[in-house]
Scaffold this active site. Structure first.
Site, PDB file in Angstrom:
ATOM      1  N   TYR A 142      -0.681 -36.650  -7.054  1.00 33.69           N
ATOM      2  CA  TYR A 142      -0.683 -37.268  -8.446  1.00 33.69           C
ATOM      3  C   TYR A 142      -2.312 -37.181  -8.862  1.00 33.69           C
ATOM      4  CZ  TYR A 142       0.785 -39.459 -12.222  1.00 33.69           C
ATOM      5  OH  TYR A 142       1.427 -39.963 -13.849  1.00 33.69           O
ATOM      6  N   ASP A 236      -9.461 -35.921  -6.579  1.00 38.11           N
ATOM      7  CA  ASP A 236      -9.488 -37.119  -7.185  1.00 38.11           C
ATOM      8  C   ASP A 236      -9.440 -38.369  -6.862  1.00 38.11           C
ATOM      9  OD1 ASP A 236      -8.098 -38.770  -9.509  1.00 38.11           O
ATOM     10  OD2 ASP A 236      -6.284 -37.116  -9.539  1.00 38.11           O
ATOM     11  N   LYS A 265      -9.121 -46.513 -13.123  1.00 39.81           N
ATOM     12  CA  LYS A 265      -8.888 -47.710 -12.695  1.00 39.81           C
ATOM     13  C   LYS A 265      -9.395 -48.644 -12.380  1.00 39.81           C
ATOM     14  CE  LYS A 265      -4.182 -45.550 -11.365  1.00 39.81           C
ATOM     15  NZ  LYS A 265      -3.699 -44.388 -10.854  1.00 39.81           N
TER      16      LYS A 265
HETATM   17  C1  LIG Z   1      -3.134 -43.462 -11.724  1.00 41.97           C
HETATM   18  C2  LIG Z   1      -3.738 -41.865 -11.036  1.00 41.97           C
HETATM   19  C3  LIG Z   1      -3.858 -40.724 -12.036  1.00 41.97           C
HETATM   20  C4  LIG Z   1      -3.525 -41.111 -14.209  1.00 41.97           C
HETATM   21  O1  LIG Z   1      -4.748 -41.573 -14.303  1.00 41.97           O
HETATM   22  P1  LIG Z   1      -4.157 -42.837 -15.481  1.00 41.97           P
HETATM   23  O2  LIG Z   1      -4.894 -43.313 -15.664  1.00 41.97           O
HETATM   24  O3  LIG Z   1      -2.944 -43.450 -15.349  1.00 41.97           O
HETATM   25  O4  LIG Z   1      -3.960 -41.651 -16.862  1.00 41.97           O
HETATM   26  C5  LIG Z   1      -4.508 -39.333 -11.779  1.00 41.97           C
HETATM   27  N1  LIG Z   1      -4.835 -39.601 -10.362  1.00 41.97           N
HETATM   28  C6  LIG Z   1      -4.782 -40.156  -9.656  1.00 41.97           C
HETATM   29  C7  LIG Z   1      -5.575 -40.389  -7.906  1.00 41.97           C
HETATM   30  C8  LIG Z   1      -4.025 -41.665  -9.862  1.00 41.97           C
HETATM   31  O5  LIG Z   1      -3.802 -42.465  -8.981  1.00 41.97           O
END
Ligand SMILES: *Cc1c(COP(=O)(O)O)cnc(C)c1O
Length: 447
Positions: A142, A236, A265
């Site tokens: 994701y 990521d 985050k």
């Molecule tokens: C939460 C998340 C995102 C998206 O971040 P947002 O601040 O919700 O746009 C992208 N990549 C990973 C791995 C995530 O856990």
């Protein structure tokens, strides 16, 4: 538990907010509880019910709901002084210096406002830097709500299609989706398309499809292929950054050096944030030093930068990771013992301060010498053939049970878990041994 007030608020919300919420995972069944306030590791809802919180904002809240005094005072100071200017501030430089000092692969950063914005910018940067269009992603990975990665694959890795209406097919034409942990599939994809691949974009651990750790050698294969074909390896770390592996992040824990890393985050100390970091030679390609367009009104927001910087500074100077990782392990091993007794087909997953129970369907023959505190993808574990290695393995679990029965029953016992089988759960610095013991009691009654 009484939920009248939450029900009433949700009823009102449904008239003016799409689906009654501002992010889809929050629309829990039959209706979400509305939070009145946080208190340490707990939240109190609009009807006065109290829960031990393991959603932790879906990842950002390393300290729970009462951050250290240094964070709180910095937030108040920066909020009251500005709060933002459209001109640079010292705290942006300090925060960037801190991250570059601690994360092995990061020399230079660009701060943005969300994890989504970070991965969008990283993909554009990788394409701009290499002059190539294709990106390889992992099925079940994701990367936020971005057009290039919201794909689903039907069979072949290149047979990808948008996973949401509203995204033109042509976006998916440039995205190749391989199963996580499938080194053979990635190697084949590179053999065929290597010279057109700008980047491999992967989470170091699948952190949004339960928690799936890499099998031995998987990341090394990605690194080697990217080197061989001149593609960029992009980690990521929006969810794993400053959560897994402490201040060096998951890349430090696994000993793999990506070319670019996305953050989000935790790095914003509870405020909206994202960042792209990596080798200076690449990150410098962003405008204005380079030609790859990137810009943002709120980027490097002083309140966010101050909160993030104080968050990480506190973690560098205190026993934060020892505490959260110890309680994470206590939860994972406690749940593993319960699973062994009551639901031997389930798999406990996680690492550091992340944990989840996947409702897998097949039990191992023995529990002797299995991973005791969460699946480590250890080949000698008797569960190795049954534990999830891909997003599809998690999808094949009993996901309906989590959403329709288990989550609600845990909530009624005062434990706030993430609302479906796929989202990870987190321990914060505010959680205590007592919270964990109470939680394990609830698992025992509910599993
Ligand atoms: C939460 C998340 C995102 C998206 O971040 P947002 O601040 O919700 O746009 C992208 N990549 C990973 C791995 C995530 O856990």
């Amino acid at each position: 538990m009484n939920h009248d007030r939450s029900r009433e608020l949700y009823d009102r919300a449904l008239s003016v907010l799409a689906g009654g919420v501002n992010s889809s995972v929050r629309a829990t069944r039959p209706y979400p509880f509305f939070v009145e306030r946080g208190d340490g590791a707990h939240v109190v809802d609009a009807d006065g019910n109290r829960y031990v919180d393991y959603a932790m904002g879906y990842g950002p809240l390393l300290y729970g709901h009462d951050p250290p005094e240094s964070v709180q005072s910095a937030v108040q100071r920066y909020a009251s002084q500005g709060p933002m200017y459209g001109a640079p501030t010292e705290v942006e430089v300090e925060h960037a210096e801190f991250v570059a000092r601690h994360v092995p692969s990061v020399e230079m950063l660009r701060f943005v406002n969300s994890g989504t914005e970070a991965t969008v910018s990283a993909v554009r940067l990788a394409r701009g830097y290499t002059g190539r269009d294709k990106v390889v992603v992992m099925r079940g990975g994701y990367h936020g709500a971005q057009e290039s990665t919201l794909v689903e694959a039907r069979g072949d890795s290149t047979d990808t299609h948008p996973s949401s209406p509203g995204i033109p097919e042509s976006f998916a034409d440039h995205t190749i989706a391989v199963p996580f942990n499938d080194a053979e599939a990635v190697t084949e994809v590179f053999a065929e398309h290597g010279d057109d691949i700008a980047a491999v974009l992967t989470e170091p651990i699948l952190g949004n499809t339960a928690i799936v750790r890499p099998v031995d050698g998987f990341h090394e294969t990605l690194r080697d292929l990217c080197d061989e074909y001149g593609s960029l390896l992009v980690f990521d770390e929006v969810i794993t950054g400053f959560r897994v592996g402490g201040l060096q992040c998951a890349q430090g824990k696994f000993g793999v050096t990506p070319d670019l890393t996305t953050f989000g985050k935790i790095i914003g100390g509870g405020f909206p944030v994202g960042a792209v970091g990596g080798r200076a030679e690449i990150v410098e390609q962003f405008t204005p030093s380079g030609d790859v367009f990137q810009s943002g009104t709120f980027s490097g927001h002083p309140v966010t930068m101050a909160a993030g910087h104080e968050y990480l500074t506190y973690a560098a100077e205190n026993d934060v990771y020892d505490h959260v990782n110890r309680l994470g392990e206590k939860l994972r091993s406690g749940i593993t013992d319960i699973v062994e007794e009551q639901a031997p087909e389930y798999t406990v997953v996680g690492t550091d301060s992340m944990f989840k129970t996947v409702f897998t369907r097949e039990a191992p023959e023995t529990f002797e010498d299995h991973c005791e505190a969460g699946c480590e993808q250890r080949e000698s574990c008797p569960r190795y053939d049954h534990c999830p290695k891909t997003g599809a393995d998690v999808g094949a679990a009993d996901t309906e049970r989590w959403e329709r029965v288990f989550w609600q029953e845990m909530k009624e016992r005062g434990v706030f878990l993430t609302a479906n089988q796929f989202e990870a759960q987190f321990v914060s610095y505010a959680h205590t041994d007592e919270d964990v013991e109470k939680t394990l009691e609830a698992y025992k009654e509910t599993l």
